[in-house]
Design an enzyme around this catalytic site. Structure first.
Site, PDB file in Angstrom:
ATOM      1  N   LYS A   1       1.085  -1.097   0.259  1.00  0.00           N
ATOM      2  CA  LYS A   1      -0.565  -0.156   0.147  1.00  0.00           C
ATOM      3  C   LYS A   1       0.879   1.525   0.337  1.00  0.00           C
ATOM      4  CE  LYS A   1      -3.594  -2.640   2.364  1.00  0.00           C
ATOM      5  NZ  LYS A   1      -4.848  -2.701   3.495  1.00  0.00           N
TER       6      LYS A   1
ATOM      7  N   GLN B   1      -4.330  -1.526   9.487  1.00  0.00           N
ATOM      8  CA  GLN B   1      -4.394  -2.939   9.439  1.00  0.00           C
ATOM      9  C   GLN B   1      -4.747  -4.327  10.662  1.00  0.00           C
ATOM     10  OE1 GLN B   1      -3.529  -3.098   5.845  1.00  0.00           O
ATOM     11  NE2 GLN B   1      -3.927  -5.866   6.340  1.00  0.00           N
TER      12      GLN B   1
ATOM     13  N   ASP C   1     -11.163   2.518   3.856  1.00  0.00           N
ATOM     14  CA  ASP C   1     -11.560   1.534   3.498  1.00  0.00           C
ATOM     15  C   ASP C   1     -12.457   1.227   3.645  1.00  0.00           C
ATOM     16  OD1 ASP C   1      -9.617  -0.437   3.743  1.00  0.00           O
ATOM     17  OD2 ASP C   1      -9.375  -0.590   6.177  1.00  0.00           O
TER      18      ASP C   1
END
Ligand code: NAD
Length: 295
Positions: free
Chosen positions: A53, A97, A120
């Site tokens: 990412k 995460q 997200d």
């Protein structure tokens, strides 16, 4: 005739190019979009995802910083950090995460992130906006990427039967919510199947669009697919393969070679849905920065 391949790598590259141009425009006005990733503990797979990412952000000209916290981090410490990131105007996107250490409540973490920085798309406010058809929210990256693959492949989705196999909060449920909306590349009749679905094949065989997010190699066989259907395989499982130097390879949920002979369109694994997830994360982050700049 074998199904046409949906080239997720090429479609994701096009989206990254678009994001790069949007980042350049923002930078010219003094705003550098920034994604902050919080990584707790030392799970090697999470470290690999986070590094990917980070690289993707840098490639499109965004700022990325990863905050690494020890596995012993308390819920309270994490909440305080999220409050700081929420308040920091230089941070546009926040991502924690998963998986989290045992002492951390994942639901509380998701709820603590400012919905306007929740790139997200997991915060209940964004989940609610998706269900309500409010396009102002952030859509989870993998389902948004799959809808983009359908759009890029010119699938006329209106009125089609879309069957989603898997009901996770990150893929299956938001995927179904997207495809049932009244809007472009949507307007489907949607069925969600899961581990308790009886006679899965009776549903998948009637799917014009079959999206599978389970993580069980070979779950979807050729007999389970309607001729000409679009098949999008989210599953990723690493299996042993003695012919490869690494000794392993990645496979999806779909028996690719056999299903390819029946379907009209199909995503490979790897190179199908996977590359879209990061591309959509970049797009969500640039959107967050654009909105904050306009506010
Ligand atoms: P999950 O692992 O949380 O849950 C799996 C789902 O499959 C559950 O909803 C369960 O009910 C369903 N299921 C299990 N067995 C089934 C069966 N026999 N028949 C029908 N349904 C069954 O789901 P997830 O987090 O969405 O992940 C699913 C897969 O997608 C995994 O392989 C994961 O690695 C992969 N994934 C890929 C991406 C990507 O970017 N390509 C992103 C997220 C997840």
């Amino acid at each position: 005739m074998p199904a046409e391949l949906i080239d997720g790598t090429a479609i994701a590259a096009r989206i990254r190019g678009e994001v790069s141009a949007e980042v350049a425009t923002l930078k010219a006005s003094g705003v550098v979009p920034r994604l902050t990733v919080v990584l707790i503990g030392d799970d090697p797979a999470s470290a690999v995802y986070v590094a990917g990412k980070g690289r993707a952000c840098v490639e499109v000209g965004m700022d990325e910083n990863t905050i690494r916290l020890p596995a012993s981090t308390s819920q309270h410490e994490l909440m305080e950090l999220l409050d700081c990131l929420n308040a920091d105007p230089a941070v546009h996107g926040i991502l924690v995460q998963s998986p989290f250490p045992k002492q951390i409540d994942p639901g509380a973490v998701i709820r603590r992130i400012d919905p306007s920085k929740d790139v997200d798309g997991f915060h209940p406010v964004n989940v609610g906006k998706l269900l309500a058809g409010d396009r102002d929210g952030f859509v989870p990256c993998t389902p948004a990427g799959i809808q983009e693959l359908l759009r890029a492949s010119n699938v006329a989705t209106h009125g089609l039967h879309c069957v989603v196999v898997g009901r996770s909060n990150i893929v299956g449920k938001p995927m179904a919510a997207l495809m049932v909306q009244d809007g472009p590349t949507a307007n489907c009749t949607v069925t969600i199947c899961h581990r308790y679905t009886r006679n899965l094949a009776s549903f998948t065989r009637s799917a014009d669009i079959l999206i599978t997010a389970v993580g069980r190699p070979g779950l979807i066989t050729a007999e389970m697919v309607k001729p000409g259907a679009a098949v999008l395989d989210v599953g990723i499982t690493r299996i042993p393969d003695a012919t490869r130097k690494s000794g392993t390879r990645l496979v999806g949920d779909v028996d690719f070679e056999a299903v390819r002979e029946v379907a009209g369109l199909i995503t490979p694994v790897p190179g199908g849905v996977g590359p879209m997830t990061i591309a959509m994360l970049l797009r969500n982050t640039v959107r967050a920065a654009q909105r904050l700049a306009a506010a």
